[in-house]
Design an enzyme around this catalytic site. Structure first.
Site, PDB file in Angstrom:
ATOM      1  N   HIS A 101       0.395  -1.104   0.297  1.00  0.00           N
ATOM      2  CA  HIS A 101      -0.213  -0.126  -0.161  1.00  0.00           C
ATOM      3  C   HIS A 101       1.271   1.130  -0.117  1.00  0.00           C
ATOM      4  CE1 HIS A 101      -3.131  -2.739   0.868  1.00  0.00           C
ATOM      5  NE2 HIS A 101      -4.142  -1.881   0.129  1.00  0.00           N
ATOM      6  N   ARG A 154       3.123  -9.946  -0.722  1.00  0.00           N
ATOM      7  CA  ARG A 154       2.907  -9.186  -1.470  1.00  0.00           C
ATOM      8  C   ARG A 154       4.207  -8.015  -0.750  1.00  0.00           C
ATOM      9  NH1 ARG A 154      -3.027  -5.707  -1.337  1.00  0.00           N
ATOM     10  NH2 ARG A 154      -2.529  -4.347  -2.122  1.00  0.00           N
ATOM     11  N   ARG A 183     -10.613   3.720  -1.381  1.00  0.00           N
ATOM     12  CA  ARG A 183     -10.036   3.252  -0.424  1.00  0.00           C
ATOM     13  C   ARG A 183      -9.965   2.967   0.907  1.00  0.00           C
ATOM     14  NH1 ARG A 183      -5.791   1.082  -4.050  1.00  0.00           N
ATOM     15  NH2 ARG A 183      -5.446  -1.308  -3.791  1.00  0.00           N
ATOM     16  N   ASN A 210      -4.684  -7.909  -6.413  1.00  0.00           N
ATOM     17  CA  ASN A 210      -2.839  -7.162  -5.111  1.00  0.00           C
ATOM     18  C   ASN A 210      -3.233  -8.792  -3.906  1.00  0.00           C
ATOM     19  OD1 ASN A 210      -2.692  -4.842  -6.529  1.00  0.00           O
ATOM     20  ND2 ASN A 210      -3.306  -3.987  -5.161  1.00  0.00           N
ATOM     21  N   ASP A 211      -3.816  -8.735  -3.770  1.00  0.00           N
ATOM     22  CA  ASP A 211      -3.929 -10.077  -2.799  1.00  0.00           C
ATOM     23  C   ASP A 211      -5.064 -11.127  -3.372  1.00  0.00           C
ATOM     24  OD1 ASP A 211      -3.993  -8.610  -0.299  1.00  0.00           O
ATOM     25  OD2 ASP A 211      -5.438  -8.170  -0.567  1.00  0.00           O
ATOM     26  N   GLU A 267     -10.624 -11.834  -4.444  1.00  0.00           N
ATOM     27  CA  GLU A 267      -9.227 -11.312  -3.543  1.00  0.00           C
ATOM     28  C   GLU A 267      -9.030 -12.602  -2.669  1.00  0.00           C
ATOM     29  OE1 GLU A 267      -8.818  -7.414  -1.561  1.00  0.00           O
ATOM     30  OE2 GLU A 267     -10.666  -7.593  -0.522  1.00  0.00           O
ATOM     31  N   ARG A 275     -15.273   0.836  -1.471  1.00  0.00           N
ATOM     32  CA  ARG A 275     -15.746   0.081  -1.035  1.00  0.00           C
ATOM     33  C   ARG A 275     -15.198   0.234   0.044  1.00  0.00           C
ATOM     34  NH1 ARG A 275      -9.378  -2.780  -1.125  1.00  0.00           N
ATOM     35  NH2 ARG A 275      -8.920  -1.230   0.040  1.00  0.00           N
ATOM     36  N   CYS A 322      -9.569  -4.000  -9.800  1.00  0.00           N
ATOM     37  CA  CYS A 322      -9.154  -2.731  -9.650  1.00  0.00           C
ATOM     38  C   CYS A 322      -7.706  -3.604  -8.994  1.00  0.00           C
ATOM     39  CB  CYS A 322     -10.249  -2.143  -7.994  1.00  0.00           C
ATOM     40  SG  CYS A 322     -10.669  -3.749  -6.987  1.00  0.00           S
TER      41      CYS A 322
HETATM   42  C1  PEP Z   1      -6.453  -5.538  -4.150  1.00  0.00           C
HETATM   43  O1  PEP Z   1      -6.069  -6.557  -2.786  1.00  0.00           O
HETATM   44  O2  PEP Z   1      -6.427  -5.845  -4.974  1.00  0.00           O
HETATM   45  C2  PEP Z   1      -7.421  -4.572  -3.910  1.00  0.00           C
HETATM   46  C3  PEP Z   1      -7.673  -3.690  -4.873  1.00  0.00           C
HETATM   47  O3  PEP Z   1      -7.466  -4.311  -2.716  1.00  0.00           O
HETATM   48  P1  PEP Z   1      -5.709  -3.790  -1.376  1.00  0.00           P
HETATM   49  O4  PEP Z   1      -4.660  -3.341  -2.938  1.00  0.00           O
HETATM   50  O5  PEP Z   1      -6.135  -2.892  -1.202  1.00  0.00           O
HETATM   51  O6  PEP Z   1      -5.929  -4.533  -1.071  1.00  0.00           O
HETATM   52 MG    MG Z   2      -7.185  -6.847  -1.170  1.00  0.00          MG
END
Ligand code: PEP
Ligand code: MG
Length: 588
Positions: free
Chosen positions: A193, A469, A300, A458-459, A435, A336, A506
């Site tokens: 993040h 990650r 977010r 991402n997750d 995710e 979200r 996303c």
């Molecule tokens: C993701 O996990 O792809 C996502 C968009 O959420 P975050 O990056 O906030 O965990």
């Molecule tokens: Mg996520």
């Protein structure tokens, strides 16, 4: 001085030349503030409160660990407790505040530094261990004294390039664009993040640099090449000339891309998709508009909860959501619900430290337990839905029963508002993030309960491939083009469409130029990316034909290795948009 080149992971593109500000040891990050005689009592009380708070925290952790962990771990916390109870240390700080008439955190820091120096002289491993206990506890005490983890990056007076071992997303959120012109960290991955935040602040950044924070000094001249993932300390004249040239090339290229702002995201044979933006706060809206984003595919909201010691109430949240929705109308805004935990924390909520935070008490799991906080947010979102362009989306859904619980709370909240006569938009779309691998497997069941899916790669990538990650050591394994990931994505899109719901993405993969053609070919309906990436993604989409990307997706999904898949995408981009491929290859 000889030029030093550090290679890391691209976090946020762009070039910047500046001077280093080492933001690493808390010792350097606390500043002295003179206090009046009448304030001495208050400062001492503040210090004592911080000790009490720290003691409470340590006891709580020790108690929690007592059942699960071995004696060694609980003993460590016993040693930590001894530090906060150390009479000599306490009286040194109290005396220091009285005599020097300076703020508690500064005096405390000084005393800790003196202790550390003394300990360093002793060549004994046991004593050295005690030193790390002292430093650990000192960090906690300082945290409690200042109400935040580190010095306030927003208060920097000069333009600097921040170099740190690590930065939390909340540290990054505090960076004032004008003063922090770039940053570089030892650890971290592209989808941490912190990196995501850097992109949204448009600050060039490189992460995963290994040992940069211990190899440089305050004031060292530095170049951050966020486009290639390089940090160059003591850059030579030749390097500086090259960077300046590349900087102006980039500026020219960006001007060209900006011209795409008014053009829709559509393949050259007329297939239209939605290209939306990911935001962290209402302040990001101008950037969404400037880059031509079609609304917000991921808001977010948890960034609201960072860098504060309280939690935002319904009214404050409503005002923010309403503002975003109003400004971007008629484009949609997908809000979200809270995704705290993982690498994002709020001090008021006392989320206990966990060994595995990304797999722990996070996001919807937290909200289902803290329904007071969850419902407050849902009410604020529902009220903002009167703008008629708001959609809601729940993170980290891992199965049917969990979703059922969430939807029950959602309906309850709507009923409560109805009873009170508070208006909201009744046809609001409700979606979930996909995710967690279990949600992919159960996608057919979940699709029947909601209006849309948004794939959070991402997750999803970190859980599918078992690759943390934020860990730069295994970043090479974190690959969106891994065939397992692509199969999952194909499955989610197909199942979504079979159930007549739309499917977006996303996660950062939606902005990865080598992934875009495949996603397009797989039939993804909406791409939501960091605002700065919108023009690049649009350029790629607009230069491709639907027929060729469909063909590409079919072909690459039969491949067994990411390298082969990558080569195939490159082949296509080389024909359709060589300039974008060149930029991508830049990143190595
Ligand atoms: C993701 O996990 O792809 C996502 C968009 O959420 P975050 O990056 O906030 O965990
Ligand atoms: Mg996520």
């Amino acid at each position: 001085m000889k030029e030093m080149v550090f290679e890391g992971i691209v976090a946020s593109p762009g070039f910047v030349v500046g001077e280093i500000y080492l933001f690493d040891l808390e010792e350097t990050a606390v500043f002295p503030h003179p206090i009046g005689k009448q304030e001495i009592g208050t400062e001492i009380a503040r210090f004592e409160d911080a000790l009490i708070e720290t003691r409470k925290e340590l006891l709580k952790i020790r108690q929690e660990l007592a059942d699960r962990a071995g004696r060694e771990v609980t003993e460590l916390f016993d040693a930590h407790l001894l530090v906060v109870e150390d009479r000599t240390l306490i009286s040194d700080v109290v005396k220091g505040i009285e005599e020097k008439k300076l703020n508690a955190e500064y005096v405390f820091q000084e005393v800790i530094n003196e202790y550390s120096q003394a300990f360093l002289q002793i060549k004994d491993d046991y004593i050295k261990e005690r030193l790390s206990d002292i430093r650990d506890v000192a960090r906690r005490v300082l945290h409690n004294l200042t109400g935040r983890k580190r010095a306030d990056l927003a208060s920097l007076r000069e333009e600097v390039v921040v170099v740190a071992h690590d930065l939390s997303p909340s540290d990054t959120a505090l960076m004032h664009k004008e003063n922090v012109i770039g940053f570089a960290t030892d650890i971290g991955g592209r989808t941490s993040h912190t990196a995501i935040m850097a992109r949204s602040l448009e600050i060039p950044a490189v992460v995963g640099l290994g040992d940069i924070s211990t190899s440089v000094h305050n004031g060292d001249p530095v170049v951050v090449d966020g486009t290639r993932g390089l940090v160059i300390v003591f850059p030579s004249r030749v390097t500086l000339a090259r960077i300046n040239r590349e900087k102006s090339d980039l500026a020219r290229f960006e001007t060209q891309l900006k011209r795409l702002k008014e053009v829709p995201a559509e393949t050259s044979d007329g297939f239209r998709i939605t290209l939306a933006a990911n935001i962290e706060m209402p302040e990001d809206i101008p950037s969404v508009i400037a880059h031509g984003g079609e609304g917000v595919g991921l808001y977010r909201t948890e960034f609201f909860y960072l860098n504060r010691t309280d939690i935002p109430d319904e009214e404050e949240q409503f005002r923010a959501y309403n503002r975003v929705a109003k400004k971007l109308k008629p484009d949609s805004v997908i809000i979200r619900t809270l995704d705290l935990g993982g690498d994002k924390f709020n001090s008021a909520l006392e989320i206990p430290p966990e060994i595995n935070p990304f797999m722990g008490w996070r996001a919807i799991r937290f909200c289902l337990e803290r329904q007071d906080i969850f419902k407050t947010q849902l009410r604020a979102i529902l009220r903002a839905s009167c703008q008629e362009n708001v959609k809601v989306m729940f993170p980290m859904i891992s199965g049917f029963s969990e979703l059922e619980r969430v939807l029950k709370i959602w309906e309850e909240t709507k009923d409560e508002l109805k009873k009170k006569g508070v208006p909201f938009y009744p046809d609001m779309e409700v979606g979930i993030m996909i995710e967690v691998p279990a949600a992919v497997v159960m996608a057919d069941v979940l699709a029947r309960q909601v209006d849309f899916f948004s794939i959070g790669t991402n997750d999803l990538i970190q859980y599918t491939l078992a690759v943390d990650r934020v860990n730069e050591k295994i970043a090479y394994l974190y690959d969106p083009l891994n065939p397992a990931v692509l199969r999952f994505i194909r499955q989610v899109i197909n199942i979504g469409h079979q159930n007549n719901i739309w499917v977006g993405m996303c996660g950062e993969m939606a902005g990865d130029l080598l992934s875009v053609p495949i996603l397009l070919g797989l039939g993804l309906d909406e791409f939501s990316v960091s605002p700065v990436l919108i023009p690049e993604v649009k350029k790629v989409i607009n230069s491709l034909r639907l027929s060729e990307v469909r063909q590409l997706a079919q072909v690459v999904l039969q491949y067994r290795s990411a390298d082969k898949i990558r080569a195939e995408v490159k082949k296509l981009l080389r024909q359709s948009t060589p300039i974008m491929l060149k930029r991508e290859e830049y990143k190595r």
